[in-house]
Design a protein around this motif. Structure first.
Motif, PDB file in Angstrom:
ATOM      1  N   ARG A 114      13.608  19.629 -41.343  1.00 12.24           N
ATOM      2  CA  ARG A 114      13.236  18.537 -42.249  1.00 12.24           C
ATOM      3  C   ARG A 114      12.011  17.772 -41.729  1.00 12.24           C
ATOM      4  NH1 ARG A 114      18.429  15.998 -42.230  1.00 12.24           N
ATOM      5  NH2 ARG A 114      19.405  17.864 -42.992  1.00 12.24           N
ATOM      6  N   CYS A 115      11.971  17.587 -40.436  1.00 14.06           N
ATOM      7  CA  CYS A 115      10.922  16.752 -39.842  1.00 14.06           C
ATOM      8  C   CYS A 115       9.648  17.542 -39.530  1.00 14.06           C
ATOM      9  CB  CYS A 115      11.475  16.130 -38.557  1.00 14.06           C
ATOM     10  SG  CYS A 115      10.707  14.559 -38.148  1.00 14.06           S
ATOM     11  N   ARG A 174      18.646   4.856 -36.189  1.00  9.93           N
ATOM     12  CA  ARG A 174      17.443   4.638 -35.370  1.00  9.93           C
ATOM     13  C   ARG A 174      17.066   3.159 -35.356  1.00  9.93           C
ATOM     14  NH1 ARG A 174      13.790   7.092 -40.191  1.00  9.93           N
ATOM     15  NH2 ARG A 174      13.441   5.121 -41.278  1.00  9.93           N
ATOM     16  N   LEU A 176      11.064  16.028 -33.563  1.00 11.63           N
ATOM     17  CA  LEU A 176      11.884  15.113 -34.373  1.00 11.63           C
ATOM     18  C   LEU A 176      11.394  13.691 -34.125  1.00 11.63           C
ATOM     19  CD1 LEU A 176      14.458  15.727 -36.173  1.00 11.63           C
ATOM     20  CD2 LEU A 176      15.721  14.469 -34.433  1.00 11.63           C
ATOM     21  N   LYS A 177      11.200  12.963 -35.204  1.00  9.55           N
ATOM     22  CA  LYS A 177      10.606  11.624 -35.067  1.00  9.55           C
ATOM     23  C   LYS A 177      11.646  10.515 -34.897  1.00  9.55           C
ATOM     24  CE  LYS A 177       6.577  13.446 -35.972  1.00  9.55           C
ATOM     25  NZ  LYS A 177       5.994  14.095 -34.800  1.00  9.55           N
ATOM     26  N   CYS A 178      12.906  10.824 -35.117  1.00  8.04           N
ATOM     27  CA  CYS A 178      13.946   9.792 -34.971  1.00  8.04           C
ATOM     28  C   CYS A 178      14.935  10.211 -33.893  1.00  8.04           C
ATOM     29  CB  CYS A 178      14.713   9.605 -36.267  1.00  8.04           C
ATOM     30  SG  CYS A 178      13.665   9.078 -37.627  1.00  8.04           S
ATOM     31  N   VAL A 228       5.636   8.552 -42.796  1.00  5.24           N
ATOM     32  CA  VAL A 228       6.716   8.884 -41.852  1.00  5.24           C
ATOM     33  C   VAL A 228       7.538   7.648 -41.462  1.00  5.24           C
ATOM     34  CG1 VAL A 228       7.228   9.857 -39.571  1.00  5.24           C
ATOM     35  CG2 VAL A 228       5.374  10.822 -40.928  1.00  5.24           C
ATOM     36  N   TYR A 278       5.930  16.960 -40.750  1.00  5.91           N
ATOM     37  CA  TYR A 278       5.173  15.827 -40.194  1.00  5.91           C
ATOM     38  C   TYR A 278       4.418  16.257 -38.939  1.00  5.91           C
ATOM     39  CZ  TYR A 278       8.154  12.872 -43.185  1.00  5.91           C
ATOM     40  OH  TYR A 278       8.793  12.299 -44.236  1.00  5.91           O
ATOM     41  N   CYS A 325      10.523   6.943 -43.430  1.00  8.82           N
ATOM     42  CA  CYS A 325      11.207   8.174 -43.873  1.00  8.82           C
ATOM     43  C   CYS A 325      12.733   8.033 -43.807  1.00  8.82           C
ATOM     44  CB  CYS A 325      10.756   9.353 -43.012  1.00  8.82           C
ATOM     45  SG  CYS A 325      11.594  10.893 -43.456  1.00  8.82           S
ATOM     46  N   GLN A 326      13.380   8.533 -44.854  1.00 10.39           N
ATOM     47  CA  GLN A 326      14.852   8.467 -44.939  1.00 10.39           C
ATOM     48  C   GLN A 326      15.417   9.865 -45.190  1.00 10.39           C
ATOM     49  OE1 GLN A 326      16.722   5.350 -45.267  1.00 10.39           O
ATOM     50  NE2 GLN A 326      14.880   4.158 -44.831  1.00 10.39           N
ATOM     51  N   LEU A 327      14.633  10.908 -44.881  1.00 14.14           N
ATOM     52  CA  LEU A 327      15.098  12.255 -45.213  1.00 14.14           C
ATOM     53  C   LEU A 327      16.395  12.632 -44.485  1.00 14.14           C
ATOM     54  CD1 LEU A 327      11.774  14.331 -45.357  1.00 14.14           C
ATOM     55  CD2 LEU A 327      13.290  13.737 -47.254  1.00 14.14           C
ATOM     56  N   CYS A 328      16.603  12.074 -43.318  1.00 16.47           N
ATOM     57  CA  CYS A 328      17.887  12.273 -42.621  1.00 16.47           C
ATOM     58  C   CYS A 328      18.600  10.911 -42.675  1.00 16.47           C
ATOM     59  CB  CYS A 328      17.711  12.676 -41.160  1.00 16.47           C
ATOM     60  SG  CYS A 328      16.483  13.964 -40.885  1.00 16.47           S
ATOM     61  N   LEU A 330      20.127   9.505 -39.502  1.00 19.46           N
ATOM     62  CA  LEU A 330      19.193   9.080 -38.444  1.00 19.46           C
ATOM     63  C   LEU A 330      18.439   7.814 -38.864  1.00 19.46           C
ATOM     64  CD1 LEU A 330      17.697  12.473 -37.204  1.00 19.46           C
ATOM     65  CD2 LEU A 330      19.782  11.297 -36.508  1.00 19.46           C
TER      66      LEU A 330
HETATM   67  S1  SF4 Z   1      13.964  12.742 -38.222  1.00 19.68           S
HETATM   68 FE1  SF4 Z   1      12.080  13.071 -39.368  1.00 19.68          FE
HETATM   69  S2  SF4 Z   1      12.739  13.810 -41.380  1.00 19.68           S
HETATM   70 FE2  SF4 Z   1      14.529  12.856 -40.396  1.00 19.68          FE
HETATM   71  S3  SF4 Z   1      14.495  10.707 -41.076  1.00 19.68           S
HETATM   72 FE3  SF4 Z   1      13.394  10.769 -39.138  1.00 19.68          FE
HETATM   73  S4  SF4 Z   1      11.244  11.038 -39.729  1.00 19.68           S
HETATM   74 FE4  SF4 Z   1      12.485  11.577 -41.523  1.00 19.68          FE
END
Ligand code: SF4
Length: 305
Positions: free
Chosen positions: A203-204, A120, A180-182, A107, A207, A110-113, A116
């Motif tokens: 997306r998040c 971040r 949401l982690k970011c 995590v 996790y 993570c660059q899925l978004c 963000l």
């Molecule tokens: S919000 Fe979640 S899925 Fe999106 S970049 Fe951050 S950790 Fe990854």
């Protein structure tokens, strides 16, 4: 001996020493992760060197500020006990530590978004006791959380801490995470937070699901509408309709209640704030009952007129 096994042996050996430290009034220590690894690799711990005490329960606290500086804090459990009979599917603490550690490695970078990941300061993975019976789930990091890399550290977090204390628990007894982690970006604004979009939460979400699977709490508290929407993947979830009514999330009882930010927002109108705080406290009393936490007359009487 494999690395995971060596780490497990090391944790168990450390348990005896921690009990001695606890008797001396020390309730937590910080262990450098790289040191743990090098010791595990060295094979310097013999499995029979220290007996495992059956009474010992090793709660684990994970601070996830960055992959390099992350530290693991191991303390002695003060949270409500979860017996194997109450939670037969929970893996041993050392296995949960391994699982959470592996997840955090996935995590944190993570660059899925992409938007963000760019805006971040750090990923706010989650924080607390991997042995927790109670897990709080909020919506997303705000500015302070983004700065510190920990969930619920701003004013809303302070109110959450007071709620946890009022329940007779400590923040280190529970696990706290967000859907949401970011921190949701706020282009052009230095201050302020925005609600995560359904796409970001979707997306998040895997996790968070894995965090829930690892911890296997006995009860989850969803803080606010967005947390509820993210957890159930339904943008139509209403906290006003759901609050105070038990739900089930992955077979775990879930109590939806208001987000502490909402209560803070209401403080401009003291009477209204009192009414809403009382509702949240009633929800926490239900949570305590579900967890078999004794409730004193004083606790029952908070907010009574
Ligand atoms: S919000 Fe979640 S899925 Fe999106 S970049 Fe951050 S950790 Fe990854």
């Amino acid at each position: 001996m494999g690395m995971a096994e060596a780490l497990q042996v090391l944790l168990r050996a450390t348990a005896d020493w921690l009990q001695l430290e606890q008797r001396r009034g020390i309730h937590s220590i910080v262990v450098n992760e790289e040191l743990l690894r090098s010791v595990a690799h060295s094979g310097g711990i013999h499995p029979q060197a220290q007996p495992v005490r059956h009474s010992f329960k090793e709660p684990v606290t994970m601070d996830s500020k960055s992959p390099k500086s992350r530290k693991i804090t191991i303390g002695l459990e003060t949270s409500p006990e979860v017996s194997p009979a109450q939670n037969p599917i929970r893996r041993p603490a050392s296995a949960r530590l391994d699982d959470m550690e592996m997840l955090s490695r996935e995590v944190l970078p993570c660059q899925l978004c992409p938007h963000l990941a760019q805006s971040r300061k750090q990923v706010v993975f989650g924080h607390g006791n991997l042995n927790a019976a109670l897990m709080f789930i909020g919506e997303a990091p705000g500015m302070e959380e983004d700065e510190q890399g920990l969930p619920f550290v701003g004013k809303a977090g302070q109110l959450l801490n007071r709620m946890i204390k009022a329940m007779g628990l400590d923040r280190e007894d529970v696990y706290i995470a967000n859907v949401l982690k970011c921190r949701p970006d706020t282009p052009g604004q230095a201050y302020g937070n925005r609600k995560p979009t359904p796409e970001e939460m979707e997306r998040c979400n895997p996790y968070l699901l894995r965090q829930v699977e690892i911890i296997q709490p006995r009860v989850i508290v969803a803080l606010g509408a967005t947390a509820l929407q993210g957890l159930f993947g339904n943008p139509n979830e209403s906290i006003t309709r759901s609050r105070g009514k038990w739900r089930s999330f992955r077979d775990i009882p879930l109590m939806p209640t208001y987000h502490p930010s909402y209560l803070l927002h209401k403080e401009s109108v003291p009477d209204q704030a009192m009414i809403e705080k009382r509702k949240v406290w009633e929800d926490m009393l239900s949570v305590m009952e579900k967890l078999d936490i004794p409730i004193s007359a004083k606790q029952r009487g908070y907010f009574s007129q």
